[in-house]
Write a protein that holds these residues in place. Structure first.
Motif, PDB file in Angstrom:
ATOM      1  N   GLU A   8       0.832  -1.202   0.000  1.00  9.55           N
ATOM      2  CA  GLU A   8       0.000   0.000   0.000  1.00  9.55           C
ATOM      3  C   GLU A   8       0.868   1.254   0.000  1.00  9.55           C
ATOM      4  OE1 GLU A   8      -3.731   1.966   2.520  1.00  9.55           O
ATOM      5  OE2 GLU A   8      -2.574   0.295   3.340  1.00  9.55           O
ATOM      6  N   THR A   9       0.494   2.235  -0.809  1.00 11.70           N
ATOM      7  CA  THR A   9       1.233   3.485  -0.907  1.00 11.70           C
ATOM      8  C   THR A   9       0.278   4.639  -0.666  1.00 11.70           C
ATOM      9  OG1 THR A   9       0.857   3.592  -3.296  1.00 11.70           O
ATOM     10  CG2 THR A   9       2.891   2.531  -2.550  1.00 11.70           C
ATOM     11  N   GLY A  10       0.841   5.787  -0.276  1.00 11.30           N
ATOM     12  CA  GLY A  10       0.027   6.963  -0.039  1.00 11.30           C
ATOM     13  C   GLY A  10      -0.663   6.921   1.309  1.00 11.30           C
ATOM     14  N   PHE A  11      -1.082   8.098   1.773  1.00 12.01           N
ATOM     15  CA  PHE A  11      -1.743   8.232   3.060  1.00 12.01           C
ATOM     16  C   PHE A  11      -3.083   8.930   2.854  1.00 12.01           C
ATOM     17  CE2 PHE A  11       2.711   7.840   4.014  1.00 12.01           C
ATOM     18  CZ  PHE A  11       2.755   7.055   5.154  1.00 12.01           C
ATOM     19  N   ALA A  12      -4.155   8.261   3.248  1.00 12.02           N
ATOM     20  CA  ALA A  12      -5.488   8.846   3.129  1.00 12.02           C
ATOM     21  C   ALA A  12      -5.712   9.854   4.250  1.00 12.02           C
ATOM     22  CB  ALA A  12      -6.553   7.751   3.185  1.00 12.02           C
ATOM     23  N   ALA A  13      -6.313  10.989   3.913  1.00  7.27           N
ATOM     24  CA  ALA A  13      -6.622  11.995   4.920  1.00  7.27           C
ATOM     25  C   ALA A  13      -7.740  11.472   5.822  1.00  7.27           C
ATOM     26  CB  ALA A  13      -7.020  13.303   4.251  1.00  7.27           C
ATOM     27  N   TRP A  14      -7.462  11.368   7.112  1.00  5.52           N
ATOM     28  CA  TRP A  14      -8.424  10.817   8.051  1.00  5.52           C
ATOM     29  C   TRP A  14      -9.284  11.913   8.660  1.00  5.52           C
ATOM     30  CZ3 TRP A  14      -8.810  11.905  13.273  1.00  5.52           C
ATOM     31  CH2 TRP A  14      -9.766  11.153  13.973  1.00  5.52           C
ATOM     32  N   SER A  15     -10.552  11.583   8.932  1.00  7.15           N
ATOM     33  CA  SER A  15     -11.460  12.491   9.624  1.00  7.15           C
ATOM     34  C   SER A  15     -12.335  11.672  10.562  1.00  7.15           C
ATOM     35  CB  SER A  15     -12.331  13.280   8.634  1.00  7.15           C
ATOM     36  OG  SER A  15     -13.106  12.391   7.843  1.00  7.15           O
ATOM     37  N   ASP A  16     -12.927  12.330  11.539  1.00  2.94           N
ATOM     38  CA  ASP A  16     -13.746  11.658  12.535  1.00  2.94           C
ATOM     39  C   ASP A  16     -14.921  10.946  11.869  1.00  2.94           C
ATOM     40  OD1 ASP A  16     -14.711  10.891  15.052  1.00  2.94           O
ATOM     41  OD2 ASP A  16     -16.041  12.632  15.127  1.00  2.94           O
ATOM     42  N   GLY A  17     -15.150   9.696  12.255  1.00  2.00           N
ATOM     43  CA  GLY A  17     -16.237   8.914  11.698  1.00  2.00           C
ATOM     44  C   GLY A  17     -15.879   8.154  10.432  1.00  2.00           C
ATOM     45  N   MET A  18     -14.677   8.322   9.937  1.00  4.48           N
ATOM     46  CA  MET A  18     -14.247   7.646   8.717  1.00  4.48           C
ATOM     47  C   MET A  18     -14.064   6.153   8.981  1.00  4.48           C
ATOM     48  SD  MET A  18     -10.759   8.459   6.595  1.00  4.48           S
ATOM     49  CE  MET A  18     -10.095   7.314   5.378  1.00  4.48           C
ATOM     50  N   GLU A  19     -14.546   5.322   8.075  1.00  7.31           N
ATOM     51  CA  GLU A  19     -14.364   3.880   8.201  1.00  7.31           C
ATOM     52  C   GLU A  19     -12.949   3.519   7.769  1.00  7.31           C
ATOM     53  OE1 GLU A  19     -16.341  -0.336   6.628  1.00  7.31           O
ATOM     54  OE2 GLU A  19     -17.304   1.602   6.184  1.00  7.31           O
ATOM     55  N   ILE A  20     -12.258   2.772   8.591  1.00 10.04           N
ATOM     56  CA  ILE A  20     -10.882   2.411   8.296  1.00 10.04           C
ATOM     57  C   ILE A  20     -10.726   0.905   8.345  1.00 10.04           C
ATOM     58  CG2 ILE A  20      -9.970   4.583   9.223  1.00 10.04           C
ATOM     59  CD1 ILE A  20      -9.161   2.957  11.727  1.00 10.04           C
ATOM     60  N   ARG A  21      -9.658   0.422   7.771  1.00  9.46           N
ATOM     61  CA  ARG A  21      -9.320  -0.991   7.805  1.00  9.46           C
ATOM     62  C   ARG A  21      -7.993  -1.160   8.542  1.00  9.46           C
ATOM     63  NH1 ARG A  21      -8.336   0.814   2.644  1.00  9.46           N
ATOM     64  NH2 ARG A  21      -6.188   0.604   1.898  1.00  9.46           N
ATOM     65  N   PRO A  22      -7.714  -2.344   9.073  1.00  5.97           N
ATOM     66  CA  PRO A  22      -6.479  -2.551   9.825  1.00  5.97           C
ATOM     67  C   PRO A  22      -5.240  -2.212   9.007  1.00  5.97           C
ATOM     68  CG  PRO A  22      -7.976  -4.395  10.156  1.00  5.97           C
ATOM     69  CD  PRO A  22      -8.580  -3.545   9.085  1.00  5.97           C
ATOM     70  N   TYR A  23      -4.329  -1.481   9.622  1.00  8.03           N
ATOM     71  CA  TYR A  23      -3.037  -1.104   9.048  1.00  8.03           C
ATOM     72  C   TYR A  23      -3.159  -0.181   7.837  1.00  8.03           C
ATOM     73  CZ  TYR A  23      -1.427  -4.827  12.090  1.00  8.03           C
ATOM     74  OH  TYR A  23      -1.195  -5.618  13.186  1.00  8.03           O
ATOM     75  N   GLN A  24      -4.306   0.450   7.665  1.00 11.60           N
ATOM     76  CA  GLN A  24      -4.461   1.404   6.578  1.00 11.60           C
ATOM     77  C   GLN A  24      -3.546   2.605   6.806  1.00 11.60           C
ATOM     78  OE1 GLN A  24      -8.460   2.801   6.064  1.00 11.60           O
ATOM     79  NE2 GLN A  24      -7.970   4.115   4.322  1.00 11.60           N
ATOM     80  N   ARG A  25      -2.955   3.117   5.732  1.00  7.24           N
ATOM     81  CA  ARG A  25      -2.117   4.309   5.827  1.00  7.24           C
ATOM     82  C   ARG A  25      -3.009   5.541   5.940  1.00  7.24           C
ATOM     83  NH1 ARG A  25       3.351   4.267   3.922  1.00  7.24           N
ATOM     84  NH2 ARG A  25       4.094   2.170   3.437  1.00  7.24           N
ATOM     85  N   LEU A  26      -2.780   6.339   6.980  1.00 12.12           N
ATOM     86  CA  LEU A  26      -3.608   7.510   7.238  1.00 12.12           C
ATOM     87  C   LEU A  26      -2.732   8.694   7.613  1.00 12.12           C
ATOM     88  CD1 LEU A  26      -6.275   5.795   9.546  1.00 12.12           C
ATOM     89  CD2 LEU A  26      -6.605   6.395   7.138  1.00 12.12           C
TER      90      LEU A  26
END
Length: 248
Positions: free
Chosen positions: A59-77
């Protein structure tokens, strides 16, 4: 005198009848199906873990995280906020390369009306802790922190309180849960921990790897279940032919 013959017949009449000859084969067949099903389940879990490992490594890149966002284990944020530098946690008894140390946990305040995000800034050896000032090592301004979605380390069994009462900050903790940290901070927390990226500043030793049981272990368990199912199936076939030979 008593009639022993009639008494013996009465006793024999009360004896249970023998089990039907098909019952062992039915029970054995059910066990074979169950063992094979467990083997298939372990194979599925192994393939799932293999896919997660592949995603972790590629996985490459980092997704911009915000409150309430659904995430998956070890996701780049990546998350933006200000550290609560005056209230941090030191997780005790963390062993790395046969050395005792601590994980440094810091709360990132994204917004005053949102749960804080716990950031694991990495590992510090116990002998080096007194030489570090973990409070002044954090910036006062808002920063953007990159990392992976993770969790707190867990112990199979905990003795005593995870965070002792009356401690000054930073507080030492032994395998706390997020609920324990919420109680100490007196504020809500996000349901995951951000494992700070090794390239980020303001962190310590970081080498994050999936903590779950690897796919190879699942495949080994699957082989064991399949082997048990095969042996039991062979015994059932042998027993069936043996009974058939006796009644021939």
């Amino acid at each position: 005198m008593t009639d022993k013959g009639s008494g013996g017949r009465a006793v024999n009449q009360r004896l249970p009848k023998s089990l039907p000859p098909w019952l062992p084969f039915a029970v054995g067949g059910l066990l074979v199906v169950q063992f094979a099903g467990l083997g298939l389940w372990q194979v599925e879990r192994g393939l799932e873990k293999r896919a997660k490992r592949a995603a972790f490594e590629t996985e490459t890149g980092f997704a911009a995280w915000s409150d309430g966002m659904e995430i998956r284990p070890y996701q780049r944020l990546k998350a933006t906020g200000a550290y609560d530098a005056g209230r941090q946690f030191l997780l005790d008894n963390i062993i790395l390369n046969n050395r005792y140390g601590h994980y440094v946990l810091s709360a990132l305040i994204v917004a005053d009306d949102e749960p804080a995000l716990i950031v694991n800034r990495g590992w510090v050896e116990r002998s080096e802790l007194d030489r570090l000032d973990i409070e002044t090592s954090l910036p006062a301004a808002r920063v953007t922190v990159r990392g992976r979605a993770g969790s707190l380390p867990r112990a199979g069994y905990r003795m005593g309180a995870p965070i002792a009462d009356g401690q000054d900050w930073p507080k030492h903790a032994v395998f706390p849960t997020l609920a324990d940290l919420e109680l100490a901070l007196d504020r809500d927390l996000q349901p995951f921990v951000l494992l700070m990226d090794p390239e980020e500043q303001h962190g310590f030793l970081r080498h994050w790897v999936p903590e779950e049981m690897g796919p190879g272990r699942h495949f080994a368990y699957a082989f064991q279940w399949f082997a048990i199912a095969a042996v039991l199936a062979g015994l059932l076939v042998w027993h069936f032919h043996r009974r058939a030979f006796r009644h021939a």
